[in-house]
Design a protein around this motif. Structure first.
Motif, PDB file in Angstrom:
ATOM      1  N   PRO C 113       0.748  -1.616   0.120  1.00 11.78           N
ATOM      2  CA  PRO C 113       0.123  -0.051   0.365  1.00 11.78           C
ATOM      3  C   PRO C 113       1.257   1.097   0.358  1.00 11.78           C
ATOM      4  O   PRO C 113       1.527   0.948   0.771  1.00 11.78           O
ATOM      5  N   ILE C 115       1.069   3.942   1.107  1.00  9.62           N
ATOM      6  CA  ILE C 115       1.446   5.488   1.876  1.00  9.62           C
ATOM      7  C   ILE C 115       1.982   4.482   3.345  1.00  9.62           C
ATOM      8  O   ILE C 115       3.491   5.705   3.365  1.00  9.62           O
ATOM      9  N   VAL C 116       2.412   2.840   3.160  1.00  6.17           N
ATOM     10  CA  VAL C 116       3.274   2.207   3.891  1.00  6.17           C
ATOM     11  C   VAL C 116       4.732   2.753   3.335  1.00  6.17           C
ATOM     12  O   VAL C 116       5.827   2.974   3.490  1.00  6.17           O
ATOM     13  N   THR C 117       4.673   2.336   1.727  1.00  3.74           N
ATOM     14  CA  THR C 117       5.817   2.776   0.922  1.00  3.74           C
ATOM     15  C   THR C 117       6.499   4.243   1.373  1.00  3.74           C
ATOM     16  O   THR C 117       7.579   4.239   1.362  1.00  3.74           O
TER      17      THR C 117
END
Lengths: 354, 291, 264
Positions: C113, C115-117
Motif C-alpha cells: 500500500p 502510504i506504507v511505501t
C-alpha cells in the motif's frame, strides 16, 4: 500489425532522459543559500497570493510555497528531518507535540513590532502561552450547518445533527476523520475532549451508532459541495466550508448551539531546520499588521486573530455569522489525545462505519 | 555468456533499484509492525505483536481480548471490490485492446494516446467530475429526468456501485495497455486460416485471440487488483465513506489513528497475501503451454 | 482478390469502442465545461466566467507544481522503462524458480500500500541523509514505475519465443545487434505501452510525492490534494484543462515529428 518505430528511438529516449535528469539536478542545486528567500509550507489554497505578493514587494524577499494535506504529513516530514521550510502552519492540537519533540524553534515574537495588534485571547492559548513559538494564522469553529428550507425548527442545539428530526434523516453529512466526528460529539455530550472514561466512551459509541442510519456520507472532503448542491441538508462543517456553502445556497444556517462549538486554530511556526529564520520573523511581523491579516482572511474566508483587521475585510466576510461567533458562545479547542483515547475512538468509528 | 547468468545480468539494474529502494523501506515497515505505537505517530520499542493481534482481536473496555470480525469483513469487502474491478475492467478492456491491435500500425499510437489521455488529468479531479455526473442533481440524473425516463433521481452515488464505477474508470488503461501489448503480435492470417478451416468467428476468437490475450490480462489484473486494494479516495468521494475499505484503514492508521504498527501489520498481511496468491498462480500457470 | 472475410473487423466492435471512449471522456467534458464555472465550488455551477483561468495564470505555485510533475514523471518514466526492458527479458528467460522469485520482487512496489511505501521511504531517505531535492522524488517514482513499465513488456516477451533471435545469431550477428535490430522492434509496442503506463502513474501519484521530498518539490497532485481539507476550487479544473490542452499539443508535435522520421 506493428507500430512504426525505428530502433533509434530508445537511444534518443536515453539521451533526452539523461538531459532531463541533469537539468533537474542542476536546477535543484541552484537553489543554494540565497539570503533573500522564504519557503512556506502550508495547506493547499491557504496562502493568499496577494499576501505573498505584498510581502515580496515590501521586503524584496522571494517567497515559495509548498503544500501538504494534513497535520500528520507535516509531523511525519518534520520528524523525519525534512528540511528547507522556514515557515509552516500547524493546527493548535499539533503545536504542543512539535514543541515537545523539538521540531519547531522558539522565536522572540513578543519583541516584534506589530505584536500589540494580536488580540489578547490569542496571546495566551493553552497550546502556546505567551506566543513563544507561534501566532495564530487563521482560526474558526466547527459546528452543524443546516438547510433551513428543509428543517424549519429551532437551531439552538447540536441535537439537530446528532439526533436528527424526521425531515433531516438520511440527509446528514459527517466528517470522515475520526477525531473530527468525536470532538464535535463530545462537545454535544458535554464531555471533556480526549476523555477515555468508560462511561463517556459508551455514551459516545451509543450516540454515533444511533446516528449512523440517518447519515448519508462520512467524508469531509466534499462537504461544502454537498451542502451547496443540496445533497445533504445537515452536515458537520467547519466555518470556512460553511461560509462557502452559504454563498451557493442562502438557506443554509450555521448552528451556535447551547452545548457550544468546537474550535480550531492554525498557527504559524518556524521549524528547527529553517534556513532563513530572520526572514521568517519578518513574515510573522508582517502577518500581525491588520491590513495584511485582512488580505489573508479575504482569501481564505476564515477569521484571523489581529485586532482591527475587520475594517479591511470585505463587508460580506466581516459580517458573516460563520466566522463571527456570538459573544459568550462556548468554544472548545481540542488537543491531540493520548493513545488510549485515540485507539478507543478509532475502534468506535471503525465499528460505526464498517 | 552462460544461459544461467544472463537472466541475472539482465535483471540486475532492476534488482539493484528495487533491492535498495524498496526492500530496505519494506524492512522498516516489517520492523514497525512488531513495535509499539508511539503516542504521536511513529513506533518505538518494546517489541510487541499488538499490531497483528489488533487485526483479529480487540481489547474490551476492561482490557480482555475478544474476537472481532470487523477488520476481516472490511478486508473481505475490499478483496471483492478489487476483484470485481479487475474482472470488469478485463471484460471491458479486452475488446478495446483487440480493436486497437487490429487497426493499421499508423493508427495504433494515436488510439493508445486517445485511450490514455484522460489519465493525464489528476485522479482527484477526475473523481470530482464523476461526482458531478452521478449525484442526485448530477448530469446523468438530469439527463434521464429531462428525457422523461425517470421521475425521481436515481441513487447513483454513495454506494458500492458508484465506488466500482470510479475504480473501473481509473484502472481501465491498466488493462487495455498490457492486453494490447500481448495481442499486437497476432498475425491476422492465423484468423483467416481458421476461417478457411470453417471456424466460426466465436471459435476463432476463443481459440486464437483469447489465449494470446491471457498473459496481458494476467499482467493487467496484477496492476489493477493490488493497487485497488489500497485505494481510499474513490470509496470516500463516490462511495460516501459509509463503508470502510482496507485502504482507509491503513491510511488512517498511519495518519490520524497514530497506530503505525497496526497499519504496518495490515499492510504486511495484504502484501503477503497477494504474493502467496501470485506464487501459487505462477506455479499452476507455468504448467500450461504458451502459444 | 476481394476478401469477403476481414479478420480484423468484427461487427459492432467499433460502436462498442466508441461507447467506451465516451465513458472515458465524459468526466473530461464535464471538467472542461466546469473550468468556466464562475462560482467557488468545484461541482456547483454558478454562471460562466474566465476568472479561474486568470487565477491559474497568476498562480506561480500551481505552475511550478505542474512543471515539477512533468519533470519527475518524464525522468522516472525514462529510467523505469530502461530498467524494465532488460528486466522483463531476463525474467521470462529465467528458470521457473528464479522467475517466480524475481517476479515477486519486482511486483512488490505494486503490492505494498502506497502510504506504507511513502512513510518508510521517507524514514529511509532521512536516515541515509539523501537530500537531492527533486531527484529524491525521481528515485521514489522510478521504483514504483518499474513494475508498470515491465508488465506489458513481459506479457509480450512471454509469447515471443527465441526463434527470430536465434536465427539472427546463427547468421553471425553480434548480441547487441540482435537486440537492436530484432528484439527491440519486436518489443516496441509493449515498450511504448509500458512507458505510457509508467508516465500516467507517476503523474498521478500523490501519497508518495507528499511525504518524500524536501522543500520545492510540490507536484500537481500534492497541490490538489493539499486543497482537499479547505475545499477544492475550480482553479484546479482550469489548471487541469490547460494541462490537457498542453499535452494534446505535445502529443501532436510528437506525432508529426515521428511521422517525418518514419518516412523510409
Amino acid at each position: 500489425m506493428k507500430l512504426a518505430s525505428s530502433p533509434k528511438s530508445p537511444s534518443r529516449a536515453i539521451a533526452s532522459g539523461a538531459a532531463l535528469i541533469g537539468l533537474m539536478l542542476g536546477a535543484s542545486s541552484a537553489l543554494a543559500d540565497d539570503a533573500k528567500e522564504l519557503r512556506i509550507f502550508n495547506w493547499g489554497g491557504y496562502t493568499a497570493p496577494d499576501l505573498v505578493a505584498k510581502f515580496e514587494k515590501e521586503t524584496g524577499i522571494k517567497v515559495t510555497v509548498d503544500t501538504y494535506d494534513s497535520n500528520e504529513t507535516l509531523l511525519a516530514k518534520l520528524s523525519a528531518g525534512s528540511a528547507g521550510y522556514d515557515i509552516a502552519v500547524a493546527s493548535a492540537d499539533f503545536v504542543p507535540i512539535m514543541i515537545e519533540q523539538g521540531l519547531i524553534q522558539p522565536v522572540d515574537i513578543a519583541a516584534l513590532k506589530n505584536y500589540g495588534n494580536l488580540a489578547p485571547e490569542w496571546k495566551d492559548r493553552a497550546w502556546d502561552p505567551g506566543n513563544r513559538y507561534s501566532i495564530v494564522w487563521n482560526w474558526g469553529t466547527t459546528s452543524a450547518m443546516i438547510d433551513t428550507a428543509v428543517y424549519k425548527g429551532p437551531l439552538d442545539s447540536l441535537a439537530v445533527l446528532f439526533d436528527p428530526p424526521a425531515e433531516l434523516q438520511g440527509k446528514i453529512g459527517m466528517s470522515g476523520a475520526t477525531s473530527e466526528v468525536v470532538s464535535l460529539a463530545l462537545v454535544y455530550l458535554g464531555k471533556p475532549q480526549c476523555t477515555a472514561e468508560m462511561e463517556d466512551l459508551k455514551a459516545l459509541s451509543a450516540l454515533l451508532e444511533k446516528q449512523k442510519p440517518f447519515v448519508k456520507t462520512y467524508d469531509a472532503a466534499g462537504i461544502a459541495e454537498r451542502l451547496g448542491a443540496g445533497e445533504v441538508a445537515a452536515a458537520e462543517a467547519w466555518s470556512g466550508a460553511a461560509y462557502q456553502a452559504r454563498q451557493q445556497r442562502a438557506s443554509l444556517a450555521y448552528v451556535y448551539g447551547k452545548e457550544g462549538v468546537y474550535g480550531w486554530a492554525d498557527n504559524v511556526v518556524v521549524p528547527k531546520t529553517a534556513a532563513h529564520v530572520e526572514n521568517a520573523k519578518l513574515f510573522i511581523d508582517f502577518l500581525m499588521n491588520p491590513e495584511n491579516a485582512a488580505v489573508l482572511s479575504n482569501y481564505t474566508g476564515s477569521q484571523n486573530g489581529i485586532t482591527g483587521s475587520g475594517a479591511f475585510m470585505t463587508p460580506a466576510l466581516a459580517s458573516a455569522p460563520e466566522i463571527n461567533p456570538p459573544k459568550g458562545e462556548t468554544i472548545v479547542f481540542g488537543k491531540v489525545c493520548p493513545p488510549e483515547a485515540t485507539k478507543a475512538y478509532e475502534r468506535i468509528m471503525t465499528k460505526v462505519r464498517s | 555468456m552462460t544461459q544461467r547468468a544472463r537472466p541475472l545480468l539482465l535483471t540486475s539494474p532492476a534488482l539493484a533499484v528495487i533491492g535498495v529502494f524498496m526492500l530496505v523501506p519494506l524492512g522498516y515497515g516489517l520492523a514497525y509492525s512488531f513495535l509499539t505505537a508511539s503516542p504521536y505517530g511513529g513506533a518505538e520499542l518494546p517489541l510487541s505483536a499488538e499490531g497483528y493481534v489488533q487485526i483479529l482481536f480487540q481489547r474490551d473496555f476492561d482490557d480482555s481480548l475478544y474476537f472481532s470480525p470487523t477488520y476481516l469483513l472490511i478486508l473481505l469487502r475490499s478483496i471483492v471490490l478489487a476483484g470485481l474491478t479487475s474482472v470488469i475492467s478485463a471484460a471491458l478492456g479486452l475488446p478495446v485492446a483487440w480493436f486497437i491491435a487490429s487497426r493499421p500500425a499508423r493508427w495504433q499510437g494515436t488510439l493508445l494516446f486517445v485511450v490514455t489521455l484522460p489519465f493525464w488529468v489528476n485522479s482527484l479531479v477526475r473523481t470530482y467530475c464523476w461526482v458531478l455526473l452521478l449525484r442526485d442533481q448530477g448530469l446523468v440524473n438530469m439527463a434521464l429526468q429531462g428525457a422523461g425516463l425517470t421521475q425521481e433521481p436515481l441513487p447513483l452515488m454513495y454506494n458500492d456501485g458508484a465506488t466500482l464505477v470510479g475504480l473501473v474508470y481509473n484502472f481501465l488503461p491498466f488493462m487495455v495497455l498490457p492486453i494490447y501489448a500481448a495481442l499486437e503480435r497476432l498475425d491476422p492470417r492465423l484468423i483467416e486460416a481458421a476461417h478457411d478451416l470453417y471456424a466460426t468467428r466465436r471459435r476463432a476468437f476463443l481459440r486464437i485471440v483469447l489465449p494470446l490475450a491471457v498473459p496481458g490480462m494476467r499482467a493487467g489484473a496484477l496492476m489493477v487488483f493490488a493497487p485497488a486494494l489500497g485505494y481510499f479516495l474513490v470509496p470516500d468521494l463516490l462511495g460516501g465513506g459509509r463503508s470502510l475499505m482496507i485502504g482507509n484503514l491503513i491510511q488512517s492508521a498511519f495518519t490520524s489513528g497514530r497506530n503505525w504498527p497496526f497499519g504496518a501489520a495490515l499492510s504486511t498481511l495484504v502484501t503477503a497475501g497477494v504474493l502467496v496468491f501470485l506464487v501459487i498462480a505462477a506455479r499452476r500457470g507455468r504448467v500450461e503451454a504458451t502459444p | 482478390m476481394k476478401r469477403a472475410y476481414d479478420p480484423t473487423h468484427s461487427p459492432g466492435l467499433g460502436a462498442y469502442v466508441a461507447l467506451i471512449i465516451l465513458f472515458l471522456y465524459a468526466p473530461l467534458a464535464v471538467l472542461t465545461v466546469y473550468s468556466f464555472n464562475g462560482g467557488n465550488l468545484v461541482t456547483v455551477w454558478n454562471g460562466a466566467s474566465l476568472r479561474w483561468f486568470e487565477a491559474v495564470i497568476a498562480n506561480g505555485d500551481i505552475q511550478d507544481a505542474a512543471l515539477n510533475s512533468f519533470m519527475i514523471a518524464g525522468s522516472a518514466t525514462v529510467l523505469a522503462t530502461l530498467i524494465a526492458i532488460p528486466a522483463a527479458m531476463g525474467l521470462e528467460r529465467a528458470s521457473r524458480r528464479l522467475g517466480v522469485a524475481l517476479g515477486s520482487l519486482f511486483a512488490l512496489p505494486l503490492l505494498v500500500p502506497e502510504i506504507v511505501t511513502a512513510v518508510t521511504t521517507l524514514v529511509f531517505f532521512a536516515s541515509i541523509k539523501l537530500r537531492l531535492g527533486l531527484a529524491n522524488l525521481v528515485i521514489a517514482h522510478t521504483v514504483f514505475c518499474i513494475p508498470f513499465a515491465m508488465m506489458p513488456i513481459r506479457a509480450r516477451v512471454r509469447g515471443m519465443g527465441e526463434t527470430l533471435e536465434n536465427a539472427a545469431r546463427d547468421l553471425y550477428a553480434p548480441p547487441f545487434a540482435v537486440f537492436r535490430r530484432i528484439t527491440l522492434p519486436l518489443l516496441a509496442p509493449a515498450i511504448w505501452s509500458g512507458a505510457i503506463l509508467a508516465f500516467v502513474v507517476s503523474l498521478d501519484d500523490f501519497v508518495i510525492s507528499a511525504l518524500v521530498g524536501d522543500a520545492g518539490t510540490t507536484t500537481l497532485p500534492v497541490y490538489v490534494y493539499g486543497m482537499i481539507r479547505r475545499g477544492i476550487t475550480p482553479e484546479v479544473n482550469a489548471a487541469s484543462t490547460l494541462m490537457l490542452v498542453f499535452s494534446l499539443i505535445l502529443a501532436g508535435l510528437g506525432r508529426s515529428l515521428s511521422r517525418r522520421r518514419t518516412r523510409r
